[in-house]
Write a protein that holds these residues in place. Sequence first.
Motif, PDB file in Angstrom:
ATOM      1  N   GLY A 172       1.056  -0.605  -8.794  1.00 49.94           N
ATOM      2  CA  GLY A 172       0.569  -0.726  -7.425  1.00 49.94           C
ATOM      3  C   GLY A 172       1.218  -1.888  -6.686  1.00 49.94           C
ATOM      4  N   MET A 219      -4.525  -5.018  -7.722  1.00 48.86           N
ATOM      5  CA  MET A 219      -4.418  -4.828  -6.276  1.00 48.86           C
ATOM      6  C   MET A 219      -5.323  -5.785  -5.502  1.00 48.86           C
ATOM      7  SD  MET A 219      -2.193  -2.418  -6.092  1.00 48.86           S
ATOM      8  CE  MET A 219      -2.299  -1.593  -4.514  1.00 48.86           C
ATOM      9  N   ARG A 228     -16.606   9.054  -5.388  1.00 42.26           N
ATOM     10  CA  ARG A 228     -15.273   9.556  -5.037  1.00 42.26           C
ATOM     11  C   ARG A 228     -15.097   9.743  -3.533  1.00 42.26           C
ATOM     12  NH1 ARG A 228     -11.990  12.286  -8.657  1.00 42.26           N
ATOM     13  NH2 ARG A 228     -11.748  14.022  -7.216  1.00 42.26           N
ATOM     14  N   ARG A 283      -5.266  -2.732 -14.226  1.00 44.85           N
ATOM     15  CA  ARG A 283      -4.503  -2.075 -13.157  1.00 44.85           C
ATOM     16  C   ARG A 283      -5.301  -2.109 -11.853  1.00 44.85           C
ATOM     17  NH1 ARG A 283      -2.913   4.256 -13.719  1.00 44.85           N
ATOM     18  NH2 ARG A 283      -5.175   4.489 -13.598  1.00 44.85           N
ATOM     19  N   ARG A 308      -7.965   2.636   0.548  1.00 45.42           N
ATOM     20  CA  ARG A 308      -7.588   2.738  -0.865  1.00 45.42           C
ATOM     21  C   ARG A 308      -6.841   1.495  -1.341  1.00 45.42           C
ATOM     22  NH1 ARG A 308      -5.452   8.963  -0.644  1.00 45.42           N
ATOM     23  NH2 ARG A 308      -7.465   9.988  -0.911  1.00 45.42           N
ATOM     24  N   LYS A 309      -6.084   0.865  -0.423  1.00 45.95           N
ATOM     25  CA  LYS A 309      -5.374  -0.348  -0.820  1.00 45.95           C
ATOM     26  C   LYS A 309      -6.335  -1.506  -1.068  1.00 45.95           C
ATOM     27  CE  LYS A 309      -1.150   0.741   1.681  1.00 45.95           C
ATOM     28  NZ  LYS A 309      -0.313   0.401   2.841  1.00 45.95           N
ATOM     29  N   LEU A 338     -11.273  10.478  -2.352  1.00 47.30           N
ATOM     30  CA  LEU A 338     -10.767  11.483  -3.288  1.00 47.30           C
ATOM     31  C   LEU A 338     -11.557  12.776  -3.073  1.00 47.30           C
ATOM     32  CD1 LEU A 338     -10.081   9.496  -6.589  1.00 47.30           C
ATOM     33  CD2 LEU A 338      -8.473  10.229  -4.824  1.00 47.30           C
ATOM     34  N   MET A 389     -10.222   2.069  -8.207  1.00 48.79           N
ATOM     35  CA  MET A 389     -11.103   2.976  -8.932  1.00 48.79           C
ATOM     36  C   MET A 389     -10.742   3.005 -10.406  1.00 48.79           C
ATOM     37  SD  MET A 389     -12.139   6.901  -8.151  1.00 48.79           S
ATOM     38  CE  MET A 389     -13.823   6.751  -7.578  1.00 48.79           C
ATOM     39  N   ASN A 436     -13.568   6.409  -1.594  1.00 47.31           N
ATOM     40  CA  ASN A 436     -12.132   6.209  -1.365  1.00 47.31           C
ATOM     41  C   ASN A 436     -11.436   7.535  -1.025  1.00 47.31           C
ATOM     42  OD1 ASN A 436     -12.054   7.422  -3.829  1.00 47.31           O
ATOM     43  ND2 ASN A 436     -10.852   5.848  -4.847  1.00 47.31           N
ATOM     44  N   PHE A 438     -11.462   5.378 -13.708  1.00 47.42           N
ATOM     45  CA  PHE A 438     -11.869   6.759 -13.939  1.00 47.42           C
ATOM     46  C   PHE A 438     -12.438   6.970 -15.333  1.00 47.42           C
ATOM     47  CE2 PHE A 438      -8.487   6.741 -10.825  1.00 47.42           C
ATOM     48  CZ  PHE A 438      -8.861   7.693  -9.883  1.00 47.42           C
ATOM     49  N   ARG A 475      -5.696   5.421   3.558  1.00 46.31           N
ATOM     50  CA  ARG A 475      -4.793   4.653   2.684  1.00 46.31           C
ATOM     51  C   ARG A 475      -5.079   3.169   2.756  1.00 46.31           C
ATOM     52  NH1 ARG A 475       1.370   6.507   2.803  1.00 46.31           N
ATOM     53  NH2 ARG A 475       1.595   4.720   1.431  1.00 46.31           N
ATOM     54  N   ASN A 487       1.999   0.052 -15.990  1.00 48.76           N
ATOM     55  CA  ASN A 487       0.834   0.625 -15.329  1.00 48.76           C
ATOM     56  C   ASN A 487       0.152  -0.410 -14.443  1.00 48.76           C
ATOM     57  OD1 ASN A 487      -0.485   3.443 -15.890  1.00 48.76           O
ATOM     58  ND2 ASN A 487       0.665   2.931 -17.742  1.00 48.76           N
ATOM     59  N   ASN A 542      -6.794   7.948 -16.756  1.00 47.72           N
ATOM     60  CA  ASN A 542      -5.678   8.294 -15.869  1.00 47.72           C
ATOM     61  C   ASN A 542      -4.596   7.228 -15.830  1.00 47.72           C
ATOM     62  OD1 ASN A 542      -7.162  10.530 -15.343  1.00 47.72           O
ATOM     63  ND2 ASN A 542      -7.794   9.936 -13.283  1.00 47.72           N
ATOM     64  N   LEU A 543      -4.294   6.655 -16.988  1.00 49.84           N
ATOM     65  CA  LEU A 543      -3.125   5.771 -17.038  1.00 49.84           C
ATOM     66  C   LEU A 543      -1.881   6.629 -16.868  1.00 49.84           C
ATOM     67  CD1 LEU A 543      -3.860   3.267 -19.938  1.00 49.84           C
ATOM     68  CD2 LEU A 543      -4.104   2.937 -17.478  1.00 49.84           C
TER      69      LEU A 543
END
Lengths: 216, 259
Positions: free
Chosen positions: B119, B171, B55, B167, B94-95, B60, B99, B58, B101, B91, B115, B105-106
């Motif tokens: 992004g 990206m 974590r 998902r 992160r792009k 978090l 990740m 990225n 989980f 950011r 979903n 976390n949908l």
Amino acid sequence: MLDLFLRALPLLEKAVLVTLGLGLSAFFCGCVLGLLIALARISPFRPLRWFAFSYVSIFRGTPLLIQILLIYFGLPSYGIVISPIPSALLALSLFAAAYLSENFRSGIMAVEKGQWEAAWAMGMGYWKTLFRIVLPQAFRIALPPVGSRLIGLMKDTSLASTVTVVELTRVAEQLGATTFRYMEMFLIVGAIYWFINQVLTILQTWLESHLSKRYT
Amino acid sequence: MNTSSTHITAPVQVQGLAKSFGANHVLRQIDLTVARGEVVVIMGPSGSGKTTLIRSLNFLEMPDRGTIRMCGIEIADAGPKPSGDTRRKMREIRKKTAMVFQSFNLFGHMTAVENVIEGMVSVQGLRKSAALPRGLDLLAQVGLLEKANEYPGRLSGGQKQRVAIARALAMNPEVILFDEPTSALDPELRGEVLKVMRDLAEKGMTMLVVTHETRFAKDVADRIVFMEGGVIAEDTSPDHFFGPSASQRSRDFLGLIED
């Protein structure tokens, strides 16, 4: 009672529109302001949080009647004169915002932290995450208490009668005074409030089941 | 691959990473490099810092000290209150990463395909109509095309996690971070998720996977990173880690999780 009702009808028609207009506009303004206050309350900036906390404390902690009277009868001493309907609308909106902000805040807090994290992990910023991911889910959670608040607000509009707004309660008072049939007049108006709120309840129930059908 | 070229292209480079929660030193002095296309499985007892490590990559979790260089973007000593410049870099990182989980976390108010394309639409700025074909394509890749218009509430855990992987792929990440992706799943649903992850590994995706799935680690991992007490205790090949010459502590650990 029917003859009285028919005689009162022209006045009641206008009064219902004033009551509905007052209640719905105050609800709308209260939602906008309440959302801003909820966001201030969860913001990382201490002064904003403090402001939101004080706002809720004041407007939830004092009677709505006092707030209306302050705005209509109190402010003119300081040169601020607001006519009856805007006074009532202002007071109702400020009052509703205090309660609604807490409803929204509890909705936002009830959205799992993981929803924020999943959005952040893909590179979304705070505001986008808030508006695209968190608030749509928070509103659904907040729907029952927000619906209750709207119904409460509809009834609270009766306090506008104290500052000469001619809404349902004021009309009942006036007609009661001229006909001496207070009992019937207040029963009629009470029934109209009940009917309005029944329609709102049905609307809320429909919205709730519609949303929960979609998501689960 | 020689060391210097590894350092130019390696999408994950961590040096001296440390993180505490109060008096609890969860990570102490972590150094880790992951080369492009490598699959690194992170194992270790609970509380060893695996999840915090992944974590932190990225952001978090905000590291207290250390340098993290992800996909060519470097952030040193981020600290609890990062500057505007650091936040911009976070950011960007992160792009370029994604990740997956443990708890999926949908986004609950969006269908599976919504979903997947969220992004592309809200971060990359594509129009929904332009993102949709790729979204459906990715769902087909994880075998869930027929669930495209279902809300997460109607999907099984394994299906949710496969949507979450689609998902993540949307990206075009250079690295995917998996944080115990099968731990919340019933045993019979783990296989479908692990299969999707195997396919990704075969296609050359760079993956960091925190997991207790020993079969997956044996078969798929290029390296096993074994963590204990907030440090990397071992960084070795699966053959060695699971083989007869393994260290006593890794054997003790495996003895605990394999029953």
